[in-house]
Design an enzyme around this catalytic site. Structure first.
Site, short mmCIF file in Angstrom:
data_model
loop_
_atom_site.label_atom_id
_atom_site.label_comp_id
_atom_site.label_asym_id
_atom_site.label_seq_id
_atom_site.Cartn_x
_atom_site.Cartn_y
_atom_site.Cartn_z
N ASN A 1 5.48 6.02 -1.46
CA ASN A 1 4.93 7.33 -1.13
C ASN A 1 6.11 8.28 -0.91
OD1 ASN A 1 3.65 9.57 -0.14
ND2 ASN A 1 2.91 8.61 1.75
N LYS B 1 5.99 11.39 -0.56
CA LYS B 1 5.58 12.52 0.28
C LYS B 1 6.03 13.84 -0.36
CE LYS B 1 5.54 9.41 4.20
NZ LYS B 1 5.69 9.19 5.64
N HIS C 1 -4.02 9.80 5.01
CA HIS C 1 -2.68 9.57 5.57
C HIS C 1 -2.57 10.30 6.91
CE1 HIS C 1 1.62 9.40 6.16
NE2 HIS C 1 1.64 8.43 5.26
N GLU D 1 -0.31 11.94 8.21
CA GLU D 1 0.29 13.29 8.15
C GLU D 1 -0.78 14.32 7.79
OE1 GLU D 1 3.43 12.07 5.56
OE2 GLU D 1 4.36 10.99 7.22
N GLU E 1 -1.13 1.83 9.03
CA GLU E 1 0.12 2.56 9.27
C GLU E 1 0.11 3.10 10.71
OE1 GLU E 1 2.24 4.02 5.51
OE2 GLU E 1 0.86 5.58 6.10
N GLY F 1 8.51 6.70 9.83
CA GLY F 1 9.76 7.46 9.83
C GLY F 1 10.67 7.17 11.00
N SER G 1 8.05 2.39 8.31
CA SER G 1 9.44 1.94 8.42
C SER G 1 9.68 0.58 7.76
CB SER G 1 9.89 1.94 9.88
OG SER G 1 9.93 3.27 10.37
P1 13P Z 1 8.17 5.45 6.31
O1 13P Z 1 8.34 4.24 5.43
O2 13P Z 1 9.17 6.52 6.03
O3 13P Z 1 8.05 5.07 7.75
O4 13P Z 1 6.75 6.09 5.89
C1 13P Z 1 5.63 5.31 5.89
C2 13P Z 1 4.51 6.09 5.32
O5 13P Z 1 4.01 7.02 5.92
C3 13P Z 1 4.04 5.71 3.98
O6 13P Z 1 2.85 6.32 3.67
#
Ligand code: 13P
Length: 255
Positions: free
Chosen positions: A13, A15, A99, A101, A171, A177, A218
């Protein structure tokens, strides 16, 4: 879902981190190194405008294309939104829905996530349904309840006729992150909780053949193996560690 259902699933992903040119370059480098990888299902999820360019790169390769979001209608007066039918037209196979976010910044509710899940399936796309608790919810002892609510709500009215697939990604919001994944046994426990909810929704044979559970948050080269081929977990959704070709290729090679 596919005959390759037993293979680990690794989704990148990206993003909103890369330009179109950077996305296509990264796709090229990943494809050059990994397109002969047959023991893993690999999916690249670029930003919307990069989908056609990345589609061109992965065409006729063993790497699939994913989108990071989708609208809940196939066509109509919905300014700025992206139709699941159009994603399909571009060669997209997977689509991330719910997601954290988007739940956080775009205020997506469980109902919106459910509508998107239904719309994706109606176009034959595989939804990658993201669920996860915030730190506050966890501290309040609400983790499992939140996960159960999110999964139940998103899958209300969802059926999975043969040929359709579903991925549920756990997640934990607070580790995304952060550089620090949750303990694998905790991810496995949560995957069991999700599986328990799924058992009330789908027949066992459907869960067995058409649904996959994965972990995200992560994931890196040091921890990926702990989340893959660990039933009921069979894959990962990778953010930060998928943004560098070298790191992502190393990551996939751990499997
Ligand atoms: P990270 O791997 O940067 O923690 O992000 C995970 C994520 O949100 C994947 O959709």
């Amino acid at each position: 879902m596919s005959p390759s259902h037993n293979k680990p699933l690794v989704l990148a992903n990206w993003k909103m981190n890369l330009s179109v040119r950077q996305s296509v370059d990264l796709a090229r480098r990943v494809t050059r190194s990994l397109s002969r990888t047959t023991k893993i299902d690999l999916v690249l999820c670029p930003t919307f405008p990069a989908l056609p360019g990345v589609a061109e790169v992965v065409k006729r390769k063993s790497i699939a294309l994913g989108a990071q979001d989708v609208f809940w209608k196939a066509a109509g007066p919905y300014t700025g939104e992206v139709s699941p039918a159009v994603l399909r037209e571009l060669g997209v196979k997977y689509v991330i829905v719910g997601h954290s976010e988007r739940r956080q910044y775009l205020k997506e509710t469980d109902i919106v996530v459910q509508q998107k899940t239904l719309a994706a399936l109606a176009q034959g796309l595989i939804p990658v349904l993201c669920v996860g608790e915030t730190f506050a919810e966890r501290q309040a002892g609400q983790k499992d309840v939140v996960i159960m609510r999110q999964v139940t709500a998103a899958l209300k009215g969802v059926t999975l006729p043969s040929g359709l697939g579903l991925v549920v990604a756990y997640e934990p919001v607070w580790v995304i992150g952060s550089g620090q994944a949750v303990e694998p046994r905790e991810a496995l426990h949560t995957a069991q909780v999700i599986r328990q909810v799924l058992i009330d929704i789908f027949p066992p044979s459907v869960i067995e053949r058409q649904v996959r559970l994965i972990y995200g948050g992560s994931v890196d080269t040091t921890n990926i193996a702990a989340f893959v081929r660990q039933p009921p977990l069979s894959g990962v959704l990778v953010g930060g560690a998928s943004l560098s070709a070298k790191q992502f290729i190393d990551l996939v090679r751990q499997l």
